[in-house]
Scaffold this motif. Structure first.
Motif, PDB file in Angstrom:
ATOM      1  N   ASN A  48       0.812  -1.317   0.030  1.00 15.56           N
ATOM      2  CA  ASN A  48       0.129  -0.069  -0.102  1.00 15.56           C
ATOM      3  C   ASN A  48       0.693   1.198  -0.137  1.00 15.56           C
ATOM      4  O   ASN A  48       0.262   2.343  -0.299  1.00 15.56           O
ATOM      5  N   ILE A  49       2.076   1.074   0.331  1.00 14.95           N
ATOM      6  CA  ILE A  49       2.946   2.417   0.187  1.00 14.95           C
ATOM      7  C   ILE A  49       2.890   3.050  -1.112  1.00 14.95           C
ATOM      8  O   ILE A  49       2.788   4.453  -0.887  1.00 14.95           O
ATOM      9  N   SER A  50       2.600   2.406  -2.247  1.00 21.07           N
ATOM     10  CA  SER A  50       2.731   3.379  -3.654  1.00 21.07           C
ATOM     11  C   SER A  50       1.451   4.028  -3.702  1.00 21.07           C
ATOM     12  O   SER A  50       1.400   5.158  -3.769  1.00 21.07           O
ATOM     13  N   ARG A  51       0.336   3.519  -3.185  1.00 23.09           N
ATOM     14  CA  ARG A  51      -1.138   4.336  -3.088  1.00 23.09           C
ATOM     15  C   ARG A  51      -0.975   5.373  -2.015  1.00 23.09           C
ATOM     16  O   ARG A  51      -1.445   6.145  -2.250  1.00 23.09           O
ATOM     17  N   HIS A  52      -0.433   5.038  -0.963  1.00 24.13           N
ATOM     18  CA  HIS A  52      -0.138   6.188   0.183  1.00 24.13           C
ATOM     19  C   HIS A  52       0.456   7.338  -0.661  1.00 24.13           C
ATOM     20  O   HIS A  52       0.046   8.429  -0.255  1.00 24.13           O
ATOM     21  N   TYR A  53       1.536   7.007  -0.985  1.00 24.18           N
ATOM     22  CA  TYR A  53       2.260   8.253  -1.675  1.00 24.18           C
ATOM     23  C   TYR A  53       1.684   8.937  -2.666  1.00 24.18           C
ATOM     24  O   TYR A  53       1.633  10.165  -2.816  1.00 24.18           O
ATOM     25  N   GLN A  54       0.892   8.289  -3.682  1.00 23.68           N
ATOM     26  CA  GLN A  54       0.277   8.759  -4.642  1.00 23.68           C
ATOM     27  C   GLN A  54      -0.932   9.723  -3.864  1.00 23.68           C
ATOM     28  O   GLN A  54      -1.265  11.059  -4.632  1.00 23.68           O
ATOM     29  N   CYS A  55      -1.582   9.700  -2.930  1.00 22.98           N
ATOM     30  CA  CYS A  55      -2.665  10.366  -2.276  1.00 22.98           C
ATOM     31  C   CYS A  55      -2.026  11.526  -1.508  1.00 22.98           C
ATOM     32  O   CYS A  55      -2.427  12.576  -1.315  1.00 22.98           O
ATOM     33  N   ARG A  56      -0.825  11.240  -0.975  1.00 21.08           N
ATOM     34  CA  ARG A  56      -0.332  12.281  -0.076  1.00 21.08           C
ATOM     35  C   ARG A  56       0.728  13.122  -0.683  1.00 21.08           C
ATOM     36  O   ARG A  56       0.882  14.330  -0.558  1.00 21.08           O
ATOM     37  N   ASP A  57       1.458  12.640  -1.850  1.00 21.84           N
ATOM     38  CA  ASP A  57       2.423  13.427  -2.650  1.00 21.84           C
ATOM     39  C   ASP A  57       1.742  14.449  -3.453  1.00 21.84           C
ATOM     40  O   ASP A  57       1.044  14.209  -4.435  1.00 21.84           O
ATOM     41  N   THR A  58       2.025  15.650  -3.173  1.00 22.51           N
ATOM     42  CA  THR A  58       1.539  16.728  -3.971  1.00 22.51           C
ATOM     43  C   THR A  58       2.561  17.348  -4.913  1.00 22.51           C
ATOM     44  O   THR A  58       2.311  18.377  -5.744  1.00 22.51           O
ATOM     45  N   TYR A  59       3.437  16.518  -5.068  1.00 22.94           N
ATOM     46  CA  TYR A  59       4.562  17.045  -5.943  1.00 22.94           C
ATOM     47  C   TYR A  59       4.099  17.355  -7.554  1.00 22.94           C
ATOM     48  O   TYR A  59       4.380  18.422  -8.030  1.00 22.94           O
ATOM     49  N   TRP A  60       3.347  16.391  -8.162  1.00 25.20           N
ATOM     50  CA  TRP A  60       2.898  16.637  -9.402  1.00 25.20           C
ATOM     51  C   TRP A  60       1.819  17.783  -9.497  1.00 25.20           C
ATOM     52  O   TRP A  60       2.007  18.478 -10.694  1.00 25.20           O
ATOM     53  N   ILE A  61       0.946  17.929  -8.598  1.00 26.95           N
ATOM     54  CA  ILE A  61      -0.087  19.135  -8.624  1.00 26.95           C
ATOM     55  C   ILE A  61       0.920  20.267  -8.497  1.00 26.95           C
ATOM     56  O   ILE A  61       0.606  21.360  -9.282  1.00 26.95           O
ATOM     57  N   GLU A  62       1.647  20.484  -7.597  1.00 26.31           N
ATOM     58  CA  GLU A  62       2.457  21.608  -7.414  1.00 26.31           C
ATOM     59  C   GLU A  62       3.324  21.889  -8.721  1.00 26.31           C
ATOM     60  O   GLU A  62       3.215  23.166  -9.007  1.00 26.31           O
ATOM     61  N   SER A  63       3.973  20.792  -9.038  1.00 22.60           N
ATOM     62  CA  SER A  63       4.762  21.141 -10.183  1.00 22.60           C
ATOM     63  C   SER A  63       3.761  21.696 -11.276  1.00 22.60           C
ATOM     64  O   SER A  63       4.340  22.475 -12.356  1.00 22.60           O
ATOM     65  N   PHE A  64       2.600  20.987 -11.808  1.00 27.15           N
ATOM     66  CA  PHE A  64       2.016  21.327 -12.853  1.00 27.15           C
ATOM     67  C   PHE A  64       1.412  22.840 -12.710  1.00 27.15           C
ATOM     68  O   PHE A  64       1.482  23.706 -13.578  1.00 27.15           O
ATOM     69  N   ASN A  65       0.974  23.273 -11.358  1.00 28.79           N
ATOM     70  CA  ASN A  65       0.564  24.691 -11.338  1.00 28.79           C
ATOM     71  C   ASN A  65       1.601  25.456 -11.424  1.00 28.79           C
ATOM     72  O   ASN A  65       1.448  26.777 -11.850  1.00 28.79           O
ATOM     73  N   HIS A  66       2.899  25.200 -10.931  1.00 31.21           N
ATOM     74  CA  HIS A  66       3.906  25.959 -11.323  1.00 31.21           C
ATOM     75  C   HIS A  66       4.325  26.215 -12.805  1.00 31.21           C
ATOM     76  O   HIS A  66       4.362  27.394 -13.315  1.00 31.21           O
ATOM     77  N   GLN A  67       3.961  25.228 -13.723  1.00 35.16           N
ATOM     78  CA  GLN A  67       4.097  25.205 -15.110  1.00 35.16           C
ATOM     79  C   GLN A  67       3.003  26.099 -15.665  1.00 35.16           C
ATOM     80  O   GLN A  67       3.430  27.184 -16.714  1.00 35.16           O
ATOM     81  N   LEU A  68       1.752  26.205 -15.015  1.00 38.11           N
ATOM     82  CA  LEU A  68       1.069  26.985 -15.390  1.00 38.11           C
ATOM     83  C   LEU A  68       1.344  28.546 -15.444  1.00 38.11           C
ATOM     84  O   LEU A  68       0.905  29.260 -16.145  1.00 38.11           O
ATOM     85  N   LEU A  69       1.638  28.698 -14.031  1.00 41.71           N
ATOM     86  CA  LEU A  69       2.073  30.141 -13.772  1.00 41.71           C
ATOM     87  C   LEU A  69       2.975  30.600 -14.790  1.00 41.71           C
ATOM     88  O   LEU A  69       3.145  31.915 -14.975  1.00 41.71           O
ATOM     89  N   THR A  70       3.899  29.973 -15.304  1.00 43.24           N
ATOM     90  CA  THR A  70       4.858  30.175 -16.369  1.00 43.24           C
ATOM     91  C   THR A  70       4.310  30.960 -17.543  1.00 43.24           C
ATOM     92  O   THR A  70       4.615  31.861 -18.110  1.00 43.24           O
ATOM     93  N   TYR A  71       3.042  30.000 -17.870  1.00 45.18           N
ATOM     94  CA  TYR A  71       2.540  30.751 -19.041  1.00 45.18           C
ATOM     95  C   TYR A  71       1.434  31.699 -18.646  1.00 45.18           C
ATOM     96  O   TYR A  71       0.680  32.411 -19.614  1.00 45.18           O
ATOM     97  N   LEU A  72       0.626  31.350 -17.684  1.00 46.96           N
ATOM     98  CA  LEU A  72      -0.417  32.187 -17.066  1.00 46.96           C
ATOM     99  C   LEU A  72      -0.284  32.790 -15.862  1.00 46.96           C
ATOM    100  O   LEU A  72      -0.593  32.453 -14.712  1.00 46.96           O
ATOM    101  N   SER A  73       0.362  34.021 -16.115  1.00 46.05           N
ATOM    102  CA  SER A  73       0.736  34.968 -14.760  1.00 46.05           C
ATOM    103  C   SER A  73      -0.726  35.365 -14.054  1.00 46.05           C
ATOM    104  O   SER A  73      -1.802  35.666 -14.683  1.00 46.05           O
TER     105      SER A  73
END
Length: 134
Positions: A48-73
């Motif tokens: 279950n550790i893999s599923r645990h980190y998918q739910c807990r790890d916000t890296y992908w969301i934060e990374s994508f939001n940062h990418q959006l801010l590069t193009y959409l200030s």
């Protein structure tokens, strides 16, 4: 599990957790403590550790939001057409560069928390091949 022994190099179960070695070790000890001696329960808890980190790890969301801010200030108001174009460019850029290979690793040291030494990936430079296909 996430890094393994020298004999099992490149054969780890969860390579995506290689940057979470300390917390993975903590999770394994927690699993051993709470499995009540049942091997099947222990196996399920460890897997279950893999599923645990998918739910807990916000890296992908934060990374994508940062990418959006590069193009959409947030400071600039874009018209509807411009907004859609910039959003699509951000998505194309994200999809092309989201899982760039690491060229090397480095460890950041914190004098206040010497036990929190996690490796950091040094990524290859971004590519912009998607521009040629537009």
């Amino acid at each position: 599990m996430c890094s393994g022994t020298v004999a099992n190099r490149n054969k780890s179960w969860f390579t995506e957790h290689s940057d979470k070695m300390k917390s993975t070790k903590t999770h394994l000890y927690w699993c051993m403590k709470n499995c009540t001696g049942n091997a099947d329960d222990l196996r399920v808890m460890i897997m279950n550790i893999s599923r645990h980190y998918q739910c807990r790890d916000t890296y992908w969301i934060e990374s994508f939001n940062h990418q959006l801010l590069t193009y959409l200030s947030k400071r600039v108001h874009f018209g509807d057409d411009t907004f859609v174009i910039r959003m699509n460019l951000a998505v194309l850029d994200w999809n092309e560069n989201v899982q760039r290979a690491a060229t090397s690793h480095r460890v950041y040291l914190n004098a206040r928390r010497p036990d929190r030494q996690a490796p950091s990936h040094v990524l290859r430079p971004k590519t912009f091949n998607f521009v040629e296909h537009i």
